[in-house]
Structure formats: C-alpha cells, structure tokens
Design a protein around this motif. Sequence first.
Motif, PDB file in Angstrom:
ATOM      1  N   SER A  97       2.898   1.640  -3.286  1.00 15.25           N
ATOM      2  CA  SER A  97       2.092   1.930  -4.480  1.00 15.25           C
ATOM      3  C   SER A  97       1.884   3.396  -4.745  1.00 15.25           C
ATOM      4  O   SER A  97       1.753   3.817  -5.890  1.00 15.25           O
ATOM      5  CB  SER A  97       0.702   1.310  -4.377  1.00 15.25           C
ATOM      6  OG  SER A  97       0.792  -0.035  -4.098  1.00 15.25           O
ATOM      7  N   ARG A  98       1.849   4.183  -3.673  1.00 16.19           N
ATOM      8  CA  ARG A  98       1.628   5.632  -3.833  1.00 16.19           C
ATOM      9  C   ARG A  98       2.721   6.285  -4.681  1.00 16.19           C
ATOM     10  O   ARG A  98       2.534   7.359  -5.223  1.00 16.19           O
ATOM     11  CB  ARG A  98       1.609   6.318  -2.462  1.00 16.19           C
ATOM     12  CG  ARG A  98       0.242   6.324  -1.819  1.00 16.19           C
ATOM     13  CD  ARG A  98       0.291   6.904  -0.423  1.00 16.19           C
ATOM     14  NE  ARG A  98       0.100   5.869   0.569  1.00 16.19           N
ATOM     15  CZ  ARG A  98       0.702   5.840   1.746  1.00 16.19           C
ATOM     16  NH1 ARG A  98       1.556   6.781   2.095  1.00 16.19           N
ATOM     17  NH2 ARG A  98       0.461   4.864   2.594  1.00 16.19           N
ATOM     18  N   TYR A  99       3.859   5.618  -4.778  1.00 14.48           N
ATOM     19  CA  TYR A  99       4.988   6.229  -5.490  1.00 14.48           C
ATOM     20  C   TYR A  99       5.293   5.526  -6.814  1.00 14.48           C
ATOM     21  O   TYR A  99       6.271   5.853  -7.488  1.00 14.48           O
ATOM     22  CB  TYR A  99       6.242   6.176  -4.614  1.00 14.48           C
ATOM     23  CG  TYR A  99       6.079   6.842  -3.269  1.00 14.48           C
ATOM     24  CD1 TYR A  99       5.605   6.125  -2.172  1.00 14.48           C
ATOM     25  CD2 TYR A  99       6.392   8.186  -3.096  1.00 14.48           C
ATOM     26  CE1 TYR A  99       5.438   6.735  -0.936  1.00 14.48           C
ATOM     27  CE2 TYR A  99       6.238   8.804  -1.870  1.00 14.48           C
ATOM     28  CZ  TYR A  99       5.760   8.074  -0.795  1.00 14.48           C
ATOM     29  OH  TYR A  99       5.615   8.676   0.427  1.00 14.48           O
ATOM     30  N   GLU A 142       0.836  -1.213   0.000  1.00 16.00           N
ATOM     31  CA  GLU A 142       0.000   0.000   0.000  1.00 16.00           C
ATOM     32  C   GLU A 142       0.862   1.249   0.000  1.00 16.00           C
ATOM     33  O   GLU A 142       0.653   2.159  -0.801  1.00 16.00           O
ATOM     34  CB  GLU A 142      -0.925   0.050   1.224  1.00 16.00           C
ATOM     35  CG  GLU A 142      -1.984  -1.025   1.306  1.00 16.00           C
ATOM     36  CD  GLU A 142      -1.425  -2.385   1.711  1.00 16.00           C
ATOM     37  OE1 GLU A 142      -1.860  -3.390   1.134  1.00 16.00           O
ATOM     38  OE2 GLU A 142      -0.535  -2.434   2.599  1.00 16.00           O
ATOM     39  N   SER A 143       1.829   1.299   0.933  1.00 20.63           N
ATOM     40  CA  SER A 143       2.619   2.535   1.026  1.00 20.63           C
ATOM     41  C   SER A 143       3.484   2.723  -0.209  1.00 20.63           C
ATOM     42  O   SER A 143       3.638   3.832  -0.696  1.00 20.63           O
ATOM     43  CB  SER A 143       3.475   2.553   2.303  1.00 20.63           C
ATOM     44  OG  SER A 143       4.263   1.399   2.372  1.00 20.63           O
TER      45      SER A 143
END
Lengths: 246, 714
Positions: B538-540, B535-536
Amino acid sequence: MGGFAGNTGHDPHVLYTLSAVQILALFDKLDILDVGKVSSYVAGLQNEDGSFSGDMWGEVDTRFSYIAICCLSILKCLDKISVEKAVDYIVSCKNLDGGFGCTPGAESHAGQIFCCVGALAITGSLHHVDKDLLGWWLCERQVKSGGLNGRPEKLPDVCYSWWVLSSLIMIDRVHWIDKAKLVKFILDCQDLENGGISDRPDDAVDIFHTYFGVAGLSLLEYPGVKAIDPAYALPVDVINRILLTK
Amino acid sequence: MKPDRNKFSIEEPLSLSLDRSRDDFQPLSSTSERKMHGRPRKAYKPEEEAASASKAAKLRSLQTQFMSIHHHKIYTKEAIDLSRKLLEINPEAYTAWNYRKLAVEDTLSREESNQDLVKSILDEELKVVESALRQNFKSYGAWHHRKWVLSKGHSSVGNELRLLDKFQSLDSRNFHAWNYRRFAVELTNRSKQDELKYTEDIISKDFSNYSAWHNRSVLLSSLLARKAEGFTPNEKIPEEYKLVHDAIFTDEDDQSGWFYHLWLLDQTVNVETPLLTSSWPSHGSCINLSGGDGCLNDSSSSKLTTFCSDLGSFPLILYFDQPVSGVSSSTVAVDSELRGNEDLVWEPVSNKNSRVSCVWVARLNYMSSEPCFPKEYKVKVRIGNSPGIVSSRGCNFSTPYEFVFTAHVHDTVREDSQEVIVSWTDGFDIWDAQSKDLNFLVNLDQQMGLKWRQEAIEEEIELFRALSDSKIGKLTLARLLMAKAMISENGVKGVHYEEILELYSDLMVLDSSHYRYYKDEHSVALLHKVTSSTESLSRYLFQYRDINNSICLRLNNLSLSRIASVEKLLFVQMLDLSHNELHSTEGLEAMQLISCLNLSHNRIRSFSALDSLRHLKQLRVLDVSHNNIGEHSVDTTRYLCSSPLSNSEWTEDEVGRQMTSLVTKYWDAYFVLRDLDLKQLDIAGNVIAGDEFSSFVPQVVPKLVWLDGQKLRS
C-alpha cells in the motif's frame, strides 16, 4: 555434392561448409555459390529425431545442429529443414544445470552451450533457455584471474571469452561477469613482441585464439573493434545486411 | 586430494599448427584444439625448426600418398596400413577415418561369411582407435570410429568398460569418455541403479568431479521421474543433500557440488504439478468497466478497480507457477452473462513460436449493443475441470479450481477525444487498498508433501548458517531463505527478507566480480518484500485522477536492476519505474493492464530490450527518456526480440518499403514500436533521439499524439 571439405581433396563435412559460407558472407560473395546444392547438402544431414550428422558417416552432435542452422539461415534456406524438430533435439540436450551437452545426457560445456544457445537464438527459440540458471552457471566460469573457463574446475582459456561471453550476451546476462577483468585477461594473453594471442598468458599464440580474443574484445566493446554478432560470429553489419532485407 | 589434471596433457610430437611453411596444413576445427592449448611460448631454436620442418615434410608425403589411395579407392593391406600410419601421427585427419570405414565395408562386402576374418578386421580397427586415442584422447574422429566399429556388432562391452576405466584414471573429466560410457552402457542394458552406484564410487574417491555429479543428476532424475522402486523424492532428496555436503564444505572454492545442490533445492521447492498462482480479476473482487475515453465521475467507485478500454474488452489473466500449455475454452470454463463471449480464445503471453507460458490471457467483451447500463455481472471461472493443461515437463494440472468476481459495466458519455497528456509528477492520491483488491492467492493447501520439503529446508538453513563466511555459504543461505519464504504459510513472510537483503549486500562486496548478479538477486528479494503483504504494498500504491483513478504503482528510486513478483501485481494499470537501474523490461509482459509506463532514468540500451512491451495491448503512454538507447555497439537483447534476425516472419508495410535504410538502421525501434498502439512517447535524453529518429517515429506510430511533450497533430 554441395558440401565443402577442409582442404582440396579432403572429404566434405558440415564444419567446413559453414566456414566456406561464413567467409563468402564476410566478403559479400555468396552469389558465387550454388545455394540450392549447398543448402540441400546441409539439410540432407538432418536425422529423424531432428539432430544433425556431421557428414555421411553419422556422427551426431549439437555442434552440427548449430552449424546447419547458422549456415542455412545465412543462405536464407531454413525452410529446408524441420526447425521444430531441430529445436526439440537441442532442448533434449538441456541439462539440469541449465547448460547443454553434445548429445542428450552429455555434460554441459561452454562450447556446446554456445552452439545450442546460438541455434535457439537464430530460430527465435530462446524461450527454451532458463536464462537465470544458465546465466549463473556461465558467469561462474570467471575465475580469480579474470579469465573464463569452459566448465567447473578447469583452467581459464581465451577461447572461452567467445563461447561463454557470446552465450551470456544472447541471453542478456553478460552484466553478471566483470568485463574489465576479462578485458585485462585477454590483453595479457597477447604476445607483445611477435603479435597474436594465446590461450593463457605466456603460452604459444595461434590464429584460433587470436580470433577468439579479438571477437571477445568486440563483445566487450573494446574501442576500435568492430561489433560482432554473438550468434553468427560475423560482423553485425554483415548479418543485418543479409537478414534485414526482404 | 585433487589430482593434478595438467599432469596428463601429453606433449605434442610435432608442432604442426605452427609450421608457417605448410600450405596444406590440417584445417582448423574444434577437434584440433588440443594441439593449441597449454604450450609454452618460446622462440624456436634453429635445430628445433629443422627437426620440425623434416617431420612436416614426412607427414606431407604421407598425406599425398594417402590422398592418392583414397581417391583411387585402393583398399590393399599396404594402403590400409598407410592410413594407420597417418592416423597414429595425426588423429585429426578425418578423411583417413572415412577411408578406413570404406575399406572395412569393402572387405566385409566380400568376406562376410568368413567370421574369423571379420573379427580380426574389426579388432584391428579397435587397435588403431586405441593407439590414436593415446595420441589424443579427445579426438572426436577416433571416438566416433570406435562407435561405428561397435555398431558392426563386435567387441564385448566388458572390454569397452575396461578401456573406459583406464581413461577415467587418466582424466576423470574427459567428456568423450563419459559420453562413450553412456553409449556402451546402453548396449548392455546395465541398470541405471548400477550406474548411479558407479558415480557414487567416483565421488567418494574424489568429490571434485563435476562430471560424476552431472551423471548422477541425469540418472537420479530419470529414476525419480519414472518412480522406480525406492526412488521417491521425500526419501531420496534428503539423502542426496547429505552426499553433496562434503563436496561443498571441504573446499569452499570448489564448484563441483554447487550446481547439484541447486538442483536439489529446485526439487525441494518446486512441486511437479502445475498450480494457479494468481489471476486478474482475483477471487471476490469487484471491477468497474467502462469504454472509450469517457471519464467515470462516480466518486463512490474510487475504492474499486476501474478499467477503461477503447477495445471494449478486458483481459482475464491466469498466472501459473510454471509454464503450461493446453489452456483453452475446453479446459477453462468462463460462466457469465456478458454477451459476446461464447468462444473465448486463450493466448499464451509468450513469443510467437511458443504455445507454452506461465501467463495466459483471454479477452472478455463487455460493450454490447444492449442498452441496460449500469449492470452487474457475476463471472465464474473454472480451471481444470477437463484435462489438457500440461506443464512443459509433462505433468497435468490436476486439482480443479474456481474463482468468482463481479463486473460492473457502465455506459460512457463519449466526450470529444481529448488526448490528455499524462504527467508522472502530479495528480496522484493515496489509495486505500483492501487485500481482496490485490490478488493474493494462497494455494499452499494444494501442495503435496509439504512437510518433508519444509523440514529439508530448515535443516539446510541450520547447516549453512554455520558456513556463513564463504561466498557459497552466504549465497546458498540467501537462496534457502527465499525458498523458505516461498513455501511457508502467509504471515511468516515478512520476517526473512532483511536477512536475505543483507546477505546479497555482503556478497556484492565479498565477490565483487559477480556484483551485478547479486544486485539482481537483491532487487528480486526487495520486490518480494514489497509485495509480501497488503500493508507493505500500500505504501507504493496511488490513484491517478486524470485517468479514471487508475491504480498507479510507484516503485521509483529503489535501485531496482530487475523486475520480479509480477504475479502479485497483475492489477496495476500505471507503473512508475523511473530512476532505477533496469536494462530490460523482461517480466513486465504479464502485467496486461498497464496503460502507462514510466521507465525514464534507467539503463535501457536499445528498443530490443523493450520487446516484452509488445504483449501489453493496453499500453498507450510510454516514457523511456534519459536512458542509454543508441549508446552501445553491443545489443544484449538482439535475439530476445522477435524480428527477422531471429527468423521471425514479418509483413512488410509502407514504412518498410519506403524507408529501407532507416528500417535497417533502427530495426529494433521499428519492430517494437509498430506493434504498440501508443498515444504518448518520450525519448529525449537518449543518444538515439535526434532529428532523424524523431521524424522516423511518427511514421512508424501513426496514431501517436505526443512526442517528447510536443503535440504532433491537431
């Protein structure tokens, strides 16, 4: 014999042989040497385990490993020794705090660290150094006054502005100390009336600390001071001239 | 109570080093250093100058006489006594120690049968050393002479240890004495356990003795390594934590216990046996392979990793938790039907002199002459079935491990070599990554003895929370929390990072001299946080349309001063690190898939700082514009870059022969760029980027197409 002594009439020793070679390199007069003889003298001091003795009497210390490697590199005769064994011996002097001592098991000391890191740098072997671990040990040499000491719980001293600083530069961790505070410490060690730099503010000056103070300022990019090579303790243009031409 | 070490520096009887009238003054060596420390600056009064001059004259006369007896090889009783007089005043007269050795050997050769005489001669030598040491207990020459005498087979080691106890009480940090102790102990075969007890005695009297802690670490690590009776890590390490707490908590500024504690933490967190941390491709993943510059227009493949290479091969990457050697086709078996991979060559990603690395790569060919496209190949990689993979500390990779991935090989329609310029600002789509696309490897079940480690860390965390106000308290707590995150099971991970980041931010203020150390640690923790879950991360993550939907990781504007967590990022093909505070690319070498890298607007000072990029065989697009290249006279990566300066072999090419002065001037740019196969380079906004350098670059990188946005050739 090939080796140099500290003064006329004294016995030869690798310490003074390096000093002689460094001085001649500085003045671009290495051609007056019998390079074969000098390099053979130095190479002949390597022992079976890769370590180096200072002279025929057999004192072993990583200082001499650095001296031999530095000297032979300037003379472009590194192939006269077993670099692999020399590196192995230096690595055997690595401690659990990331630093290096004079012999295996000996306590980490900034002077010895400079010698070991310098030797590893010159031989392209810095991958043996745990840069983060050693970098932290070295950066914690900076005390509240801004000066650097040589090992934990000791007094700061201008000569460590060289031993600690050059080591930090060679492993790319010099940004971990406060450079401005160190510059101020070195400048505070000057004798503004008679010239020269001392080990600590208000102590007696001598050429040893004057040299290391100036060299330290060079590494700190103090304006007007020529760039010095952190591994050879000679100007960068001297080393580039010697090593970058085939 | 801390003893006042300054109290024990002995006042110099002669101001030898300051006497400007001396011509032949004892040469400077590190052994003379003690004369030049801690002496107050004061003008010399005339009577002091006169006294000093007369002492100097006496000494000079002594030296002249000595030189004569030495060169004439005179070893009479009187002559030998002259050398004693000289050494008692100046223990740094190294030639005099040499002379005494020659004198002893001369006498011994004539009188070896006379045991009493031999004994008395050697005793005399020991007396001379002792009196010289009283003058300067840091004299290398004196200590070495003592060792030399002992090697002649004389003196009880009991005597030596008694002498050492005397020196210990004068200066417990005298490393000459500690070294000599190690030497004497070796002669007796005194046990390591007894010496360990000795260090404990010293520490219990005065915790502020770094030398004692150091010696303890040497002895204990040796006993643990050879698994001596009663020395297992799970018993001993927790005991040692208790011992070192006093040293840390009593005086929060005293560093004596800090490094010992850090070593204990390392022993707690790091398992001896090497483990595989991650790989690319990862287990269960699917990759699309195609060749050359052809574009895959199959939109269904947009969710998978597409790998394109003009080399017709892809890198199979193994990332271990510690540096290992011995990775080869005998120790790693790769089973697949991909032709042309019978004799895989495994290379460590490290500098040329090293056969040891955390990262090992083999290139698998996938472009064969067989015309059966598209085809699906299963690849099975088995590691450690045969012994041979060894850590640099000598531990074998013991538990065999295997992983499987699928490769879809596509034929490509070779279009005209369109050299497309890569833009970093547009053409990106969000990428909906699945965790199996990312390489999260959970290896914790392979760890031995996890329980005592986790318990020890929990106890330390609890203890250090109470010490939170001091620098060492906050720093140790941050390290303990990082350690906890590393050895705990997945899921707990995201939790501690905020606290860790806050601790480093506090430290940047509390200990501002070391601001940038804490900043680097903060960046490491931040990257661990970013990569802690799908999740974390994927933001990038994005996909870049113009190059086959290459996966782009955009970590710009994060104030990153340091790279970390690369083991989790092996799948990344385009990396945007622009607008950060990086001064080196150290760590990027593992990211073997990178073809496009943006380092603009950082703090890179030289091309030598980009040395690690030489390992990235896929790199074609590099942006280092708007950095500080050429601005500084001091190069902090000079010796971390493979070049003749670090005695690396190099083959001279035409550029090297024709343009020697430019090669010397831009040596690091020359050595780094010539090893890269770049199509696009941006260097504008750096002090180095002028006409001279801009015309030098295409000579060094002949295949370069775009320089600072300008096309170089048609």
